[in-house]
Motif scaffolding. Sequence first.
Motif, PDB file in Angstrom:
ATOM      1  N   SER A  59      11.557  -2.430   4.276  1.00 37.41           N
ATOM      2  CA  SER A  59      12.901  -2.842   3.883  1.00 37.41           C
ATOM      3  C   SER A  59      13.958  -2.116   4.723  1.00 37.41           C
ATOM      4  O   SER A  59      14.948  -2.706   5.152  1.00 37.41           O
ATOM      5  CB  SER A  59      13.122  -2.569   2.395  1.00 37.41           C
ATOM      6  N   LEU A  60      13.725  -0.830   4.984  1.00 34.43           N
ATOM      7  CA  LEU A  60      14.637  -0.056   5.827  1.00 34.43           C
ATOM      8  C   LEU A  60      14.704  -0.651   7.223  1.00 34.43           C
ATOM      9  O   LEU A  60      15.783  -0.840   7.795  1.00 34.43           O
ATOM     10  CB  LEU A  60      14.159   1.399   5.892  1.00 34.43           C
ATOM     11  N   LEU A  61      13.551  -0.982   7.786  1.00 36.79           N
ATOM     12  CA  LEU A  61      13.504  -1.549   9.131  1.00 36.79           C
ATOM     13  C   LEU A  61      14.170  -2.923   9.176  1.00 36.79           C
ATOM     14  O   LEU A  61      14.839  -3.275  10.152  1.00 36.79           O
ATOM     15  CB  LEU A  61      12.051  -1.663   9.595  1.00 36.79           C
ATOM     16  N   ALA A  62      13.997  -3.701   8.097  1.00 35.09           N
ATOM     17  CA  ALA A  62      14.591  -5.041   8.044  1.00 35.09           C
ATOM     18  C   ALA A  62      16.112  -4.986   8.051  1.00 35.09           C
ATOM     19  O   ALA A  62      16.770  -5.956   8.443  1.00 35.09           O
ATOM     20  CB  ALA A  62      14.090  -5.785   6.808  1.00 35.09           C
TER      21      ALA A  62
ATOM     22  N   PHE B 198      12.350   8.418  -1.498  1.00 39.02           N
ATOM     23  CA  PHE B 198      12.411   7.875  -0.140  1.00 39.02           C
ATOM     24  C   PHE B 198      13.787   8.090   0.479  1.00 39.02           C
ATOM     25  O   PHE B 198      13.909   8.462   1.655  1.00 39.02           O
ATOM     26  CB  PHE B 198      12.061   6.385  -0.160  1.00 39.02           C
ATOM     27  N   ARG B 199      14.830   7.877  -0.291  1.00 40.23           N
ATOM     28  CA  ARG B 199      16.184   8.048   0.243  1.00 40.23           C
ATOM     29  C   ARG B 199      16.461   9.514   0.581  1.00 40.23           C
ATOM     30  O   ARG B 199      17.158   9.807   1.554  1.00 40.23           O
ATOM     31  CB  ARG B 199      17.212   7.485  -0.739  1.00 40.23           C
ATOM     32  N   ASP B 200      15.929  10.427  -0.206  1.00 45.53           N
ATOM     33  CA  ASP B 200      16.065  11.842   0.127  1.00 45.53           C
ATOM     34  C   ASP B 200      15.421  12.129   1.480  1.00 45.53           C
ATOM     35  O   ASP B 200      15.984  12.840   2.323  1.00 45.53           O
ATOM     36  CB  ASP B 200      15.407  12.715  -0.954  1.00 45.53           C
ATOM     37  N   PHE B 201      14.232  11.565   1.699  1.00 45.57           N
ATOM     38  CA  PHE B 201      13.538  11.784   2.964  1.00 45.57           C
ATOM     39  C   PHE B 201      14.349  11.236   4.132  1.00 45.57           C
ATOM     40  O   PHE B 201      14.535  11.905   5.153  1.00 45.57           O
ATOM     41  CB  PHE B 201      12.156  11.128   2.928  1.00 45.57           C
ATOM     42  N   VAL B 202      14.838  10.015   4.002  1.00 42.67           N
ATOM     43  CA  VAL B 202      15.588   9.385   5.090  1.00 42.67           C
ATOM     44  C   VAL B 202      16.857  10.171   5.413  1.00 42.67           C
ATOM     45  O   VAL B 202      17.266  10.283   6.573  1.00 42.67           O
ATOM     46  CB  VAL B 202      15.926   7.924   4.728  1.00 42.67           C
ATOM     47  N   SER B 203      17.456  10.769   4.385  1.00 43.73           N
ATOM     48  CA  SER B 203      18.678  11.550   4.604  1.00 43.73           C
ATOM     49  C   SER B 203      18.396  12.908   5.225  1.00 43.73           C
ATOM     50  O   SER B 203      19.322  13.630   5.596  1.00 43.73           O
ATOM     51  CB  SER B 203      19.415  11.744   3.272  1.00 43.73           C
ATOM     52  N   GLY B 204      17.100  13.277   5.338  1.00 41.51           N
ATOM     53  CA  GLY B 204      16.733  14.548   5.943  1.00 41.51           C
ATOM     54  C   GLY B 204      16.527  15.665   4.955  1.00 41.51           C
ATOM     55  O   GLY B 204      16.274  16.805   5.334  1.00 41.51           O
ATOM     56  N   ALA B 205      16.609  15.342   3.656  1.00 39.16           N
ATOM     57  CA  ALA B 205      16.446  16.373   2.619  1.00 39.16           C
ATOM     58  C   ALA B 205      14.979  16.493   2.225  1.00 39.16           C
ATOM     59  O   ALA B 205      14.200  15.553   2.340  1.00 39.16           O
ATOM     60  CB  ALA B 205      17.293  16.021   1.399  1.00 39.16           C
ATOM     61  N   GLY B 206      14.613  17.682   1.756  1.00 44.58           N
ATOM     62  CA  GLY B 206      13.306  17.860   1.135  1.00 44.58           C
ATOM     63  C   GLY B 206      12.161  18.056   2.101  1.00 44.58           C
ATOM     64  O   GLY B 206      12.326  18.451   3.257  1.00 44.58           O
TER      65      GLY B 206
ATOM     66  N   PRO C  60      14.761   4.829  12.404  1.00 45.68           N
ATOM     67  CA  PRO C  60      14.933   6.274  12.562  1.00 45.68           C
ATOM     68  C   PRO C  60      13.985   6.853  13.611  1.00 45.68           C
ATOM     69  O   PRO C  60      12.776   6.645  13.548  1.00 45.68           O
ATOM     70  CB  PRO C  60      14.611   6.827  11.162  1.00 45.68           C
ATOM     71  N   GLU C  61      14.539   7.563  14.565  1.00 47.75           N
ATOM     72  CA  GLU C  61      13.727   8.161  15.622  1.00 47.75           C
ATOM     73  C   GLU C  61      12.792   9.227  15.059  1.00 47.75           C
ATOM     74  O   GLU C  61      11.702   9.455  15.598  1.00 47.75           O
ATOM     75  CB  GLU C  61      14.652   8.774  16.691  1.00 47.75           C
TER      76      GLU C  61
ATOM     77  N   PRO D 279       0.824  -1.211   0.000  1.00 50.08           N
ATOM     78  CA  PRO D 279       0.000   0.000   0.000  1.00 50.08           C
ATOM     79  C   PRO D 279       0.858   1.261   0.000  1.00 50.08           C
ATOM     80  O   PRO D 279       2.005   1.257   0.462  1.00 50.08           O
ATOM     81  CB  PRO D 279      -0.798  -0.116   1.295  1.00 50.08           C
ATOM     82  N   LEU D 280       0.283   2.336  -0.502  1.00 46.12           N
ATOM     83  CA  LEU D 280       0.922   3.640  -0.379  1.00 46.12           C
ATOM     84  C   LEU D 280       0.787   4.126   1.059  1.00 46.12           C
ATOM     85  O   LEU D 280      -0.262   3.959   1.683  1.00 46.12           O
ATOM     86  CB  LEU D 280       0.262   4.666  -1.296  1.00 46.12           C
ATOM     87  N   VAL D 281       1.850   4.725   1.574  1.00 49.25           N
ATOM     88  CA  VAL D 281       1.827   5.355   2.888  1.00 49.25           C
ATOM     89  C   VAL D 281       2.480   6.726   2.774  1.00 49.25           C
ATOM     90  O   VAL D 281       3.062   7.074   1.742  1.00 49.25           O
ATOM     91  CB  VAL D 281       2.565   4.510   3.956  1.00 49.25           C
ATOM     92  N   VAL D 282       2.384   7.493   3.830  1.00 48.82           N
ATOM     93  CA  VAL D 282       3.055   8.792   3.901  1.00 48.82           C
ATOM     94  C   VAL D 282       4.085   8.712   5.018  1.00 48.82           C
ATOM     95  O   VAL D 282       3.747   8.370   6.161  1.00 48.82           O
ATOM     96  CB  VAL D 282       2.061   9.931   4.175  1.00 48.82           C
ATOM     97  N   VAL D 283       5.336   8.979   4.692  1.00 52.74           N
ATOM     98  CA  VAL D 283       6.355   9.067   5.740  1.00 52.74           C
ATOM     99  C   VAL D 283       6.467  10.532   6.156  1.00 52.74           C
ATOM    100  O   VAL D 283       6.448  11.438   5.319  1.00 52.74           O
ATOM    101  CB  VAL D 283       7.720   8.508   5.284  1.00 52.74           C
ATOM    102  N   ALA D 284       6.555  10.734   7.460  1.00 53.02           N
ATOM    103  CA  ALA D 284       6.571  12.088   8.017  1.00 53.02           C
ATOM    104  C   ALA D 284       7.676  12.204   9.050  1.00 53.02           C
ATOM    105  O   ALA D 284       7.974  11.247   9.771  1.00 53.02           O
ATOM    106  CB  ALA D 284       5.223  12.408   8.663  1.00 53.02           C
ATOM    107  N   HIS D 285       8.287  13.378   9.131  1.00 54.77           N
ATOM    108  CA  HIS D 285       9.153  13.668  10.263  1.00 54.77           C
ATOM    109  C   HIS D 285       8.258  13.842  11.492  1.00 54.77           C
ATOM    110  O   HIS D 285       7.112  14.297  11.395  1.00 54.77           O
ATOM    111  CB  HIS D 285       9.985  14.915  10.000  1.00 54.77           C
TER     112      HIS D 285
END
Length: 363
Positions: free
Chosen positions: A265-268, A244-252, A273-274, A123-129
């Motif tokens: 996959s990241l969690l596996a 997704f990688r931009d988001f994880v790196s803190g960009a954008g 990430p806190e 499914p599509l999800v939204v990742v948020a800080h």
Amino acid sequence: MDSASTLHGVRRIAGIILAVLLIGGVVVAVVAGRSNGDNGTATKTVQAVIGSEKAEFFADPDVVKALAAKGYTVKAETSGSWAMEGLDLKGYDLALPSSQAPARELAAKYKVTGTLPRPFYSPLVVVAHKNAAEVLAGNGLATLDEAHRGTLRMAAYLDAARADRTWQQLKGARKYGELTGTVYLSSTDPETSNSGALYLAAASYVENGGKVVAGAAEVDRTAPLLNKLVSVQGAQQSGSDAVFRDFVSGAGNPLVVVYESQVASLLARGEQPEDLVVLYPDTTVNSDHTVVPLTEDGKAVAELLSSDPALRKLEVRHGFRPQGEAAGFASDTTYLKQELTGVHQAAVPTSKVLHELARRARG
């Protein structure tokens, strides 16, 4: 260093190299299989074109081993799912876009008949800080079930988008200097990327009163809001992996539309990430990864992806939900839902309508 640690290090280095190539826009060849010299076992080489979010799966040494055990080496190139239609797939054995609509287009183009295999979905999800998620929750745009998991209220979010609401207008946002400008979800280019197109499918479904957009009048009615959702973003990426990688790196942007499988996959890989909160839209769509077999070898690999127990376990490891199987997914529910309760799955428009919605959204 023990063998497990060594293998983990090799996978991590490979993942970093792959990320650099994908972010740089390079067409990446992913090889899944073994050469004959490894153990003397001959394998058939299968040429594939896949969505970028599946690159790490096919590059996983365990996937390589599982496929080779069945006699196959998969050489894959990545492409935006909707962009596959513009490729010349002569000489390829299979295409694996991220949903049924582009797969049906490819099947029609290459005269592939019969039911197209759908081995797994996401499914599509939204990742948020975390700060952004808490502000959304404090203003009725989201609810938080756990510190790292919650629900995005799609109707409320679309109302905010329609009104051009800014972060500064939301209570509690002023103490976070990074939350400025218009509130919006970052997504991929809907004309070339499946995740961007499916985001429009979900938004148009809500905007159309809980009905799939099916005709010109409904396209006209929903297009203005979809254009607003896309135009506010400026330039868009063509693949979900880089976003997704931009988001994880803190960009954008602090809110990004991705596939659940990318988070899983990241969690596996042992990363937690806190500053990551996963918001499940209360109305979303599933990305049904669909195989278009172009040859008999392609059909055989499609069958393996759907039925081979070893490969199905590896699909779960990479965050994909195998069709017909929920058990075992997301045993750690800190970030993810094991079962998609409380999430309404919207129907996706036909390929023709979705293309038109994407065109109108892009202006």
